[in-house]
Write a protein that holds these residues in place. Structure first.
Motif, PDB file in Angstrom:
ATOM      1  N   VAL A 146      42.237  -7.317  46.677  1.00  0.00           N
ATOM      2  CA  VAL A 146      42.921  -7.156  47.959  1.00  0.00           C
ATOM      3  C   VAL A 146      42.192  -6.108  48.798  1.00  0.00           C
ATOM      4  O   VAL A 146      41.488  -5.257  48.262  1.00  0.00           O
ATOM      5  N   ASN A 147      42.398  -6.188  50.110  1.00  0.00           N
ATOM      6  CA  ASN A 147      41.791  -5.232  51.026  1.00  0.00           C
ATOM      7  C   ASN A 147      42.811  -4.265  51.619  1.00  0.00           C
ATOM      8  O   ASN A 147      42.451  -3.374  52.382  1.00  0.00           O
ATOM      9  N   ARG A 148      44.087  -4.475  51.267  1.00  0.00           N
ATOM     10  CA  ARG A 148      45.151  -3.570  51.701  1.00  0.00           C
ATOM     11  C   ARG A 148      46.109  -3.333  50.539  1.00  0.00           C
ATOM     12  O   ARG A 148      46.422  -4.266  49.795  1.00  0.00           O
ATOM     13  N   LEU A 149      46.590  -2.097  50.434  1.00  0.00           N
ATOM     14  CA  LEU A 149      47.530  -1.750  49.361  1.00  0.00           C
ATOM     15  C   LEU A 149      48.961  -1.849  49.880  1.00  0.00           C
ATOM     16  O   LEU A 149      49.760  -0.922  49.765  1.00  0.00           O
ATOM     17  N   GLU A 150      49.283  -2.999  50.451  1.00  0.00           N
ATOM     18  CA  GLU A 150      50.628  -3.271  50.938  1.00  0.00           C
ATOM     19  C   GLU A 150      51.331  -4.189  49.944  1.00  0.00           C
ATOM     20  O   GLU A 150      50.689  -4.985  49.247  1.00  0.00           O
ATOM     21  N   GLN A 151      52.659  -4.104  49.902  1.00  0.00           N
ATOM     22  CA  GLN A 151      53.394  -4.782  48.840  1.00  0.00           C
ATOM     23  C   GLN A 151      53.245  -6.306  48.876  1.00  0.00           C
ATOM     24  O   GLN A 151      53.131  -6.939  47.823  1.00  0.00           O
ATOM     25  N   ASP A 152      53.221  -6.918  50.066  1.00  0.00           N
ATOM     26  CA  ASP A 152      53.057  -8.376  50.119  1.00  0.00           C
ATOM     27  C   ASP A 152      51.709  -8.789  49.535  1.00  0.00           C
ATOM     28  O   ASP A 152      51.601  -9.823  48.860  1.00  0.00           O
ATOM     29  N   PHE A 153      50.679  -7.992  49.791  1.00  0.00           N
ATOM     30  CA  PHE A 153      49.347  -8.279  49.244  1.00  0.00           C
ATOM     31  C   PHE A 153      49.364  -8.165  47.718  1.00  0.00           C
ATOM     32  O   PHE A 153      48.776  -8.988  47.017  1.00  0.00           O
ATOM     33  N   LEU A 154      50.040  -7.135  47.210  1.00  0.00           N
ATOM     34  CA  LEU A 154      50.101  -6.934  45.760  1.00  0.00           C
ATOM     35  C   LEU A 154      50.953  -8.008  45.088  1.00  0.00           C
ATOM     36  O   LEU A 154      50.631  -8.472  43.988  1.00  0.00           O
ATOM     37  N   HIS A 155      52.039  -8.419  45.740  1.00  0.00           N
ATOM     38  CA  HIS A 155      52.835  -9.518  45.180  1.00  0.00           C
ATOM     39  C   HIS A 155      52.003 -10.790  45.093  1.00  0.00           C
ATOM     40  O   HIS A 155      52.052 -11.510  44.087  1.00  0.00           O
ATOM     41  N   LEU A 156      51.243 -11.084  46.142  1.00  0.00           N
ATOM     42  CA  LEU A 156      50.387 -12.271  46.150  1.00  0.00           C
ATOM     43  C   LEU A 156      49.350 -12.174  45.036  1.00  0.00           C
ATOM     44  O   LEU A 156      49.131 -13.134  44.284  1.00  0.00           O
ATOM     45  N   HIS A 217      61.199  -6.164  47.214  1.00  0.00           N
ATOM     46  CA  HIS A 217      60.986  -5.007  46.338  1.00  0.00           C
ATOM     47  C   HIS A 217      59.505  -4.756  46.096  1.00  0.00           C
ATOM     48  O   HIS A 217      58.662  -5.641  46.315  1.00  0.00           O
ATOM     49  N   SER A 218      59.180  -3.562  45.642  1.00  0.00           N
ATOM     50  CA  SER A 218      57.797  -3.200  45.328  1.00  0.00           C
ATOM     51  C   SER A 218      57.364  -3.799  44.001  1.00  0.00           C
ATOM     52  O   SER A 218      58.200  -4.080  43.124  1.00  0.00           O
ATOM     53  N   VAL A 219      56.061  -4.012  43.847  1.00  0.00           N
ATOM     54  CA  VAL A 219      55.517  -4.429  42.559  1.00  0.00           C
ATOM     55  C   VAL A 219      55.680  -3.276  41.570  1.00  0.00           C
ATOM     56  O   VAL A 219      55.319  -2.131  41.875  1.00  0.00           O
ATOM     57  N   ALA A 220      56.241  -3.564  40.411  1.00  0.00           N
ATOM     58  CA  ALA A 220      56.471  -2.520  39.406  1.00  0.00           C
ATOM     59  C   ALA A 220      55.138  -2.047  38.836  1.00  0.00           C
ATOM     60  O   ALA A 220      54.252  -2.871  38.554  1.00  0.00           O
ATOM     61  N   PRO A 221      54.962  -0.723  38.653  1.00  0.00           N
ATOM     62  CA  PRO A 221      53.689  -0.208  38.125  1.00  0.00           C
ATOM     63  C   PRO A 221      53.284  -0.834  36.794  1.00  0.00           C
ATOM     64  O   PRO A 221      52.085  -1.011  36.533  1.00  0.00           O
ATOM     65  N   HIS A 222      54.275  -1.204  35.957  1.00  0.00           N
ATOM     66  CA  HIS A 222      53.908  -1.774  34.650  1.00  0.00           C
ATOM     67  C   HIS A 222      53.490  -3.245  34.748  1.00  0.00           C
ATOM     68  O   HIS A 222      53.097  -3.843  33.748  1.00  0.00           O
ATOM     69  N   MET A 330      34.358   0.872  39.577  1.00  0.00           N
ATOM     70  CA  MET A 330      35.749   1.069  39.967  1.00  0.00           C
ATOM     71  C   MET A 330      36.370   2.225  39.200  1.00  0.00           C
ATOM     72  O   MET A 330      35.926   2.588  38.114  1.00  0.00           O
ATOM     73  N   GLU A 331      37.462   2.746  39.800  1.00  0.00           N
ATOM     74  CA  GLU A 331      38.304   3.756  39.147  1.00  0.00           C
ATOM     75  C   GLU A 331      39.752   3.242  39.166  1.00  0.00           C
ATOM     76  O   GLU A 331      40.165   2.590  40.128  1.00  0.00           O
ATOM     77  N   ARG A 332      40.500   3.558  38.125  1.00  0.00           N
ATOM     78  CA  ARG A 332      41.905   3.179  38.083  1.00  0.00           C
ATOM     79  C   ARG A 332      42.686   4.037  39.070  1.00  0.00           C
ATOM     80  O   ARG A 332      42.452   5.253  39.183  1.00  0.00           O
ATOM     81  N   ILE A 333      43.617   3.430  39.805  1.00  0.00           N
ATOM     82  CA  ILE A 333      44.468   4.175  40.739  1.00  0.00           C
ATOM     83  C   ILE A 333      45.928   3.818  40.511  1.00  0.00           C
ATOM     84  O   ILE A 333      46.254   2.818  39.871  1.00  0.00           O
ATOM     85  N   LYS A 334      46.805   4.646  41.036  1.00  0.00           N
ATOM     86  CA  LYS A 334      48.243   4.440  40.878  1.00  0.00           C
ATOM     87  C   LYS A 334      48.719   3.338  41.826  1.00  0.00           C
ATOM     88  O   LYS A 334      48.207   3.176  42.931  1.00  0.00           O
ATOM     89  N   THR A 335      49.743   2.615  41.379  1.00  0.00           N
ATOM     90  CA  THR A 335      50.340   1.589  42.224  1.00  0.00           C
ATOM     91  C   THR A 335      51.187   2.252  43.303  1.00  0.00           C
ATOM     92  O   THR A 335      52.003   3.118  42.992  1.00  0.00           O
ATOM     93  N   PRO A 336      50.976   1.889  44.581  1.00  0.00           N
ATOM     94  CA  PRO A 336      51.783   2.523  45.640  1.00  0.00           C
ATOM     95  C   PRO A 336      53.242   2.141  45.534  1.00  0.00           C
ATOM     96  O   PRO A 336      53.585   1.030  45.097  1.00  0.00           O
TER      97      PRO A 336
END
Length: 337
Positions: A146-156, A217-222, A330-336
């Motif tokens: 993804v190119n954006r860390l927005e919830q709809d992008f992460l759900h997709l 809702h947000s994507v759960a970090p797990h 790459m580096e691991r990052i936290k889920t927004p």
């Protein structure tokens, strides 16, 4: 360069492999198909001519709905048909079809104008979501970008894989252009011909067609392993390289592509520099700045990592390395939240 658009599938199209699409299609083609819901899902395939999983997946889904209404309207863009004829990523003299979308830094006016046409056509239709289906050449798991860390992008993205990579470079990619219009994602389906790849891509495409809306809702970090691309690594044109090739400027370790999606430690060996050679890898961060000295150590004639990183898309395909890059780091990052 002309974009062809159709409002129905040309006869016989679904019976052809990627290499024979030129028998029916005159060139890059955008096909708009009706469905029960609107606005349409946009799907792009064959931006690289040797990556046919997307086309095979689209064939599979469209054959399934040959006598039934699609769950959602679909706009299918079929890209580099000319390169697909010979099974190449791109032909000599062609640009990379996934580097010339709006936002590109490359100067290829005909192809850039054509991709702008595609974006304009989909903007006019109020596109629901965009998926760009790819293969790669190294040993990689299936993952989404993804190119954006927005919830709809992460759900997709997580509809396809729990492994998600966030990147903003290279510029001019399809997913970044469509991120201005709708949730968009690139999906990487391993090497062409890998068992299960077509089925996975087809199942994802169908899941997107059935999606009525994105969850609130947000994507759960797990539920996601999220990584950020911090560098694009290239071998400069004037430097020779190989695998178990001690006479080359850079001799990479033979199993380099086995490092993909492994969290490597500081000191991990990538290759060796020929004695007396000044060869260095080029590493560009997401702003285009050279950061190789911060990532690689060349002491003792070896190329080792200066810090823990995870590679993606490492390949032993020398043509792909020359045409595109050696890998991304790459580096691991936290889920927004």
């Amino acid at each position: 360069m002309t974009l062809t658009q159709y409002d129905a599938l040309p006869p016989g199209l679904l019976e052809l492999p990627a290499a024979r699409l030129g028998e029916v299609l005159p060139g890059p083609t955008l096909i708009h198909l009706p469905g029960r819901r609107t606005p349409p899902l946009f799907v792009s395939v064959l931006l690289h001519g040797n990556e046919d999983t997307g086309w095979l997946a689209a064939q599979s889904v469209l054959k399934k709905y040959a006598t039934a209404e699609l769950p959602r309207a679909l706009s299918l863009f079929i890209g580099n048909i000319e390169a697909a004829r010979t099974g190449q990523r791109r032909l000599d003299g062609q640009p990379d079809y996934n580097r010339v979308w709006p936002g590109s830094e490359e100067a290829h006016p005909p192809e850039r104008a054509m991709m702008q046409q595609v974006v304009d056509a989909m903007r006019a239709r109020g596109v629901f979501a965009s998926i760009d289906i790819h293969n790669n050449t190294g040993l990689n798991p299936h993952y989404a970008c993804v190119n954006r860390l927005e919830q709809d992008f992460l759900h997709l993205a997580t509809l396809f894989s729990r492994i998600v990579v966030y990147f903003i470079r290279p510029r001019g990619v399809q997913s970044a252009a469509f991120a201005e219009l709708c949730p968009s994602v690139t999906v990487e389906c391993g090497k062409p011909g890998t068992p299960g790849s077509v089925e996975h891509a087809a199942a994802f495409m169908e899941a997107c067609l059935h999606l009525s809306e994105f969850p609130a809702h947000s994507v759960a970090p797990h539920d996601v392993d999220l990584f950020h691309t911090v560098a694009t690594v290239k071998v400069p044109e004037q430097i020779s390289f190989g695998f178990v090739t001690p006479d080359a400027d850079i001799d990479f370790v033979p199993d380099l592509d086995h490092y993909n999606f492994r969290e490597l430690e500081r000191g991990n060996l990538l290759g060796r520099v020929r004695p007396g050679s000044p060869a260095r890898l080029q590493a560009l961060d997401e702003n285009g700045a050279e950061i190789g000295d911060r990532l690689f150590d060349y002491s003792r004639g070896e190329i080792t990592l200066r810090k823990p990183l995870m590679p993606a898309m490492l390949t032993r395909d020398e043509q792909v390395i020359r045409q595109d890059c050696l890998c991304y780091l790459m580096e691991r990052i936290k889920t927004p939240a």
